[in-house]
Design a protein around this motif. Structure first.
Motif, PDB file in Angstrom:
ATOM      1  N   GLN A 157      41.237  32.798  28.495  1.00 18.37           N
ATOM      2  CA  GLN A 157      40.155  33.688  28.117  1.00 18.37           C
ATOM      3  C   GLN A 157      39.838  33.516  26.627  1.00 18.37           C
ATOM      4  N   VAL A 158      38.597  33.188  26.356  1.00 23.55           N
ATOM      5  CA  VAL A 158      38.169  33.002  24.975  1.00 23.55           C
ATOM      6  C   VAL A 158      37.944  34.363  24.326  1.00 23.55           C
ATOM      7  N   GLN A 159      38.551  34.543  23.189  1.00 23.98           N
ATOM      8  CA  GLN A 159      38.364  35.788  22.448  1.00 23.98           C
ATOM      9  C   GLN A 159      37.968  35.482  21.016  1.00 23.98           C
ATOM     10  N   LEU A 160      37.020  36.261  20.507  1.00 16.35           N
ATOM     11  CA  LEU A 160      36.532  36.086  19.148  1.00 16.35           C
ATOM     12  C   LEU A 160      36.616  37.426  18.425  1.00 16.35           C
ATOM     13  N   GLN A 161      36.984  37.365  17.161  1.00 17.49           N
ATOM     14  CA  GLN A 161      37.119  38.577  16.367  1.00 17.49           C
ATOM     15  C   GLN A 161      36.526  38.356  14.994  1.00 17.49           C
ATOM     16  N   GLU A 162      35.515  39.149  14.673  1.00 19.15           N
ATOM     17  CA  GLU A 162      34.885  39.066  13.346  1.00 19.15           C
ATOM     18  C   GLU A 162      35.682  39.873  12.327  1.00 19.15           C
ATOM     19  N   SER A 163      35.652  39.436  11.091  1.00 20.34           N
ATOM     20  CA  SER A 163      36.241  40.204  10.005  1.00 20.34           C
ATOM     21  C   SER A 163      35.423  39.973   8.741  1.00 20.34           C
ATOM     22  N   GLY A 164      35.400  40.997   7.916  1.00 22.09           N
ATOM     23  CA  GLY A 164      34.640  40.912   6.681  1.00 22.09           C
ATOM     24  C   GLY A 164      34.408  42.289   6.104  1.00 22.09           C
ATOM     25  N   PRO A 165      33.722  42.350   4.979  1.00 23.27           N
ATOM     26  CA  PRO A 165      33.487  43.634   4.325  1.00 23.27           C
ATOM     27  C   PRO A 165      32.450  44.453   5.074  1.00 23.27           C
ATOM     28  N   GLY A 166      32.633  45.719   5.144  1.00 28.18           N
ATOM     29  CA  GLY A 166      31.658  46.574   5.796  1.00 28.18           C
ATOM     30  C   GLY A 166      30.490  46.931   4.880  1.00 28.18           C
ATOM     31  N   LEU A 167      30.733  46.847   3.591  1.00 23.97           N
ATOM     32  CA  LEU A 167      29.716  47.221   2.610  1.00 23.97           C
ATOM     33  C   LEU A 167      29.608  46.122   1.567  1.00 23.97           C
ATOM     34  N   VAL A 168      28.386  45.699   1.319  1.00 25.92           N
ATOM     35  CA  VAL A 168      28.110  44.647   0.347  1.00 25.92           C
ATOM     36  C   VAL A 168      26.985  45.111  -0.574  1.00 25.92           C
ATOM     37  N   GLU A 169      27.120  44.819  -1.827  1.00 21.79           N
ATOM     38  CA  GLU A 169      26.069  45.208  -2.786  1.00 21.79           C
ATOM     39  C   GLU A 169      24.909  44.212  -2.735  1.00 21.79           C
ATOM     40  N   PRO A 170      23.709  44.702  -2.987  1.00 17.46           N
ATOM     41  CA  PRO A 170      22.558  43.790  -3.056  1.00 17.46           C
ATOM     42  C   PRO A 170      22.785  42.663  -4.055  1.00 17.46           C
ATOM     43  N   SER A 171      22.303  41.502  -3.715  1.00 19.68           N
ATOM     44  CA  SER A 171      22.390  40.245  -4.472  1.00 19.68           C
ATOM     45  C   SER A 171      23.747  39.558  -4.354  1.00 19.68           C
ATOM     46  N   ALA A 172      24.702  40.200  -3.718  1.00 19.86           N
ATOM     47  CA  ALA A 172      26.021  39.588  -3.547  1.00 19.86           C
ATOM     48  C   ALA A 172      26.004  38.575  -2.403  1.00 19.86           C
ATOM     49  N   THR A 173      27.119  37.873  -2.252  1.00 18.33           N
ATOM     50  CA  THR A 173      27.296  36.938  -1.138  1.00 18.33           C
ATOM     51  C   THR A 173      28.179  37.586  -0.081  1.00 18.33           C
ATOM     52  N   LEU A 174      27.664  37.596   1.134  1.00 17.92           N
ATOM     53  CA  LEU A 174      28.416  38.113   2.270  1.00 17.92           C
ATOM     54  C   LEU A 174      29.221  36.981   2.890  1.00 17.92           C
ATOM     55  N   SER A 175      30.490  37.242   3.146  1.00 19.32           N
ATOM     56  CA  SER A 175      31.334  36.252   3.800  1.00 19.32           C
ATOM     57  C   SER A 175      32.006  36.889   5.003  1.00 19.32           C
ATOM     58  N   LEU A 176      31.816  36.296   6.158  1.00 22.17           N
ATOM     59  CA  LEU A 176      32.396  36.788   7.406  1.00 22.17           C
ATOM     60  C   LEU A 176      33.201  35.672   8.056  1.00 22.17           C
ATOM     61  N   THR A 177      34.312  36.054   8.659  1.00 20.58           N
ATOM     62  CA  THR A 177      35.171  35.092   9.347  1.00 20.58           C
ATOM     63  C   THR A 177      35.303  35.469  10.806  1.00 20.58           C
ATOM     64  N   CYS A 178      35.290  34.460  11.649  1.00 21.72           N
ATOM     65  CA  CYS A 178      35.518  34.649  13.078  1.00 21.72           C
ATOM     66  C   CYS A 178      36.825  33.948  13.442  1.00 21.72           C
ATOM     67  N   THR A 179      37.758  34.718  13.950  1.00 15.77           N
ATOM     68  CA  THR A 179      39.040  34.169  14.395  1.00 15.77           C
ATOM     69  C   THR A 179      39.006  34.025  15.905  1.00 15.77           C
ATOM     70  N   VAL A 180      39.320  32.829  16.371  1.00 13.25           N
ATOM     71  CA  VAL A 180      39.210  32.504  17.789  1.00 13.25           C
ATOM     72  C   VAL A 180      40.588  32.351  18.415  1.00 13.25           C
ATOM     73  N   SER A 181      40.740  32.890  19.605  1.00 10.70           N
ATOM     74  CA  SER A 181      41.953  32.680  20.387  1.00 10.70           C
ATOM     75  C   SER A 181      41.564  32.329  21.812  1.00 10.70           C
ATOM     76  N   GLY A 182      42.462  31.620  22.474  1.00  8.97           N
ATOM     77  CA  GLY A 182      42.206  31.237  23.861  1.00  8.97           C
ATOM     78  C   GLY A 182      41.406  29.959  24.005  1.00  8.97           C
ATOM     79  N   ALA A 183      40.992  29.369  22.899  1.00  5.17           N
ATOM     80  CA  ALA A 183      40.240  28.109  22.917  1.00  5.17           C
ATOM     81  C   ALA A 183      40.275  27.516  21.518  1.00  5.17           C
ATOM     82  N   SER A 184      40.129  26.206  21.452  1.00  4.68           N
ATOM     83  CA  SER A 184      40.077  25.536  20.157  1.00  4.68           C
ATOM     84  C   SER A 184      38.627  25.323  19.745  1.00  4.68           C
ATOM     85  N   ILE A 185      38.334  25.552  18.478  1.00  2.05           N
ATOM     86  CA  ILE A 185      36.963  25.368  18.001  1.00  2.05           C
ATOM     87  C   ILE A 185      36.583  23.892  17.913  1.00  2.05           C
TER      88      ILE A 185
END
Length: 121
Positions: A1-29
């Motif tokens: 079973q492929v599972q994906l989980q997002e992680s990252g900041p819930g709040l970002v200030e304007p003009s900043a850079t948003l960075s989000l990560t997806c961690t995958v289990s049950g399959a190789s990317i």
């Protein structure tokens, strides 16, 4: 079973850079022929595809966001990451990572639960 989980900041200030990560289990990317993507849904709007990275590392971007978007991966951690620069309140959305299925690229079958990102001071 492929599972994906997002992680990252819930709040970002304007003009900043948003960075989000997806961690995958049950399959190789790196398993062909699959694509891994980022999609978002802003309040009151439909789903918007942002970027994708293929099993072989090839990348693709929504043309309307390409100048601000970057997708990358860490195969050793089985993760892929989205960066969105110069964010504004219009980038407030629930961000999802996903994988496609056997119907063809970008037909997203497996989804993470989503992570809320708010752009505000």
């Amino acid at each position: 079973q492929v599972q994906l989980q997002e992680s990252g900041p819930g709040l970002v200030e304007p003009s900043a850079t948003l960075s989000l990560t997806c961690t995958v289990s049950g399959a190789s990317i790196t398993t062909r022929p699959y694509y891994w993507g980022w999609i978002r849904q802003s309040p009151g709007k439909g789903l918007e595809w942002l970027a994708a990275i293929a099993y072989n590392g090839n990348t693709d971007y929504n043309p309307s966001l390409k100048s601000r978007t970057s997708i990358s991966r860490d195969s050793s951690k089985n993760q892929f990451t989205l960066q969105l620069t110069s964010v504004t309140p219009e980038d407030t959305a629930v961000y999802y990572c996903a994988r496609d299925g056997t119907s063809g690229p970008y037909y997203w079958v497996y989804w993470g639960q989503g992570t809320q990102v708010t752009v505000s001071l």
